[in-house]
Design a protein around this motif. Sequence first.
Motif, PDB file in Angstrom:
ATOM      1  N   GLY A  42     -15.626  11.996 -37.609  1.00 39.34           N
ATOM      2  CA  GLY A  42     -15.638  11.334 -38.906  1.00 39.34           C
ATOM      3  C   GLY A  42     -14.298  11.236 -39.604  1.00 39.34           C
ATOM      4  O   GLY A  42     -13.298  11.816 -39.191  1.00 39.34           O
ATOM      5  N   SER A  43     -14.316  10.494 -40.710  1.00 41.22           N
ATOM      6  CA  SER A  43     -13.083  10.217 -41.443  1.00 41.22           C
ATOM      7  C   SER A  43     -12.643  11.371 -42.330  1.00 41.22           C
ATOM      8  O   SER A  43     -11.515  11.363 -42.823  1.00 41.22           O
ATOM      9  N   GLY A  44     -13.477  12.381 -42.532  1.00 40.66           N
ATOM     10  CA  GLY A  44     -13.110  13.506 -43.392  1.00 40.66           C
ATOM     11  C   GLY A  44     -12.350  14.614 -42.687  1.00 40.66           C
ATOM     12  O   GLY A  44     -12.075  15.652 -43.290  1.00 40.66           O
ATOM     13  N   LYS A  45     -11.989  14.417 -41.423  1.00 44.17           N
ATOM     14  CA  LYS A  45     -11.305  15.472 -40.663  1.00 44.17           C
ATOM     15  C   LYS A  45     -10.012  15.925 -41.337  1.00 44.17           C
ATOM     16  O   LYS A  45      -9.690  17.104 -41.323  1.00 44.17           O
ATOM     17  N   ALA A  46      -9.283  15.005 -41.937  1.00 45.90           N
ATOM     18  CA  ALA A  46      -8.018  15.352 -42.587  1.00 45.90           C
ATOM     19  C   ALA A  46      -8.223  16.265 -43.791  1.00 45.90           C
ATOM     20  O   ALA A  46      -7.270  16.881 -44.274  1.00 45.90           O
ATOM     21  N   TYR A  47      -9.455  16.391 -44.258  1.00 47.99           N
ATOM     22  CA  TYR A  47      -9.763  17.203 -45.428  1.00 47.99           C
ATOM     23  C   TYR A  47     -10.570  18.445 -45.068  1.00 47.99           C
ATOM     24  O   TYR A  47     -11.180  19.069 -45.924  1.00 47.99           O
ATOM     25  N   GLY A  48     -10.601  18.799 -43.800  1.00 47.18           N
ATOM     26  CA  GLY A  48     -11.321  19.993 -43.370  1.00 47.18           C
ATOM     27  C   GLY A  48     -12.787  19.752 -43.066  1.00 47.18           C
ATOM     28  O   GLY A  48     -13.547  20.701 -42.894  1.00 47.18           O
ATOM     29  N   CYS A  49     -13.213  18.498 -43.005  1.00 50.50           N
ATOM     30  CA  CYS A  49     -14.597  18.168 -42.658  1.00 50.50           C
ATOM     31  C   CYS A  49     -14.630  17.665 -41.216  1.00 50.50           C
ATOM     32  O   CYS A  49     -13.601  17.440 -40.612  1.00 50.50           O
ATOM     33  N   GLY A  50     -15.806  17.477 -40.673  1.00 47.82           N
ATOM     34  CA  GLY A  50     -15.927  16.918 -39.328  1.00 47.82           C
ATOM     35  C   GLY A  50     -16.064  17.951 -38.232  1.00 47.82           C
ATOM     36  O   GLY A  50     -15.940  17.627 -37.053  1.00 47.82           O
ATOM     37  N   LEU A  51     -16.349  19.197 -38.602  1.00 44.48           N
ATOM     38  CA  LEU A  51     -16.516  20.245 -37.611  1.00 44.48           C
ATOM     39  C   LEU A  51     -17.793  20.018 -36.817  1.00 44.48           C
ATOM     40  O   LEU A  51     -18.839  19.691 -37.367  1.00 44.48           O
TER      41      LEU A  51
END
Length: 59
Positions: A42-51
């Motif tokens: 997902g697109s939230g990986k740069a913000y610590g999401c997408g685990l």
Amino acid sequence: GLTPVVTSKPGHVVTLRRVEFIAAGSVVDAAALHALRTAGIGSGKAYGCGLLLALEVRS
């Protein structure tokens, strides 16, 4: 639900609404699963999401 992530980038504030999915399935492509676990989703990986967590279940 999960609380939103709020952060700032130069010139604007970013709010990410997070969700949690729990699923069961069978692995048919171990290399693809490994790539997803390494890169995240997902697109939230740069913000610590997408685990992505994957557990082996034996019956």
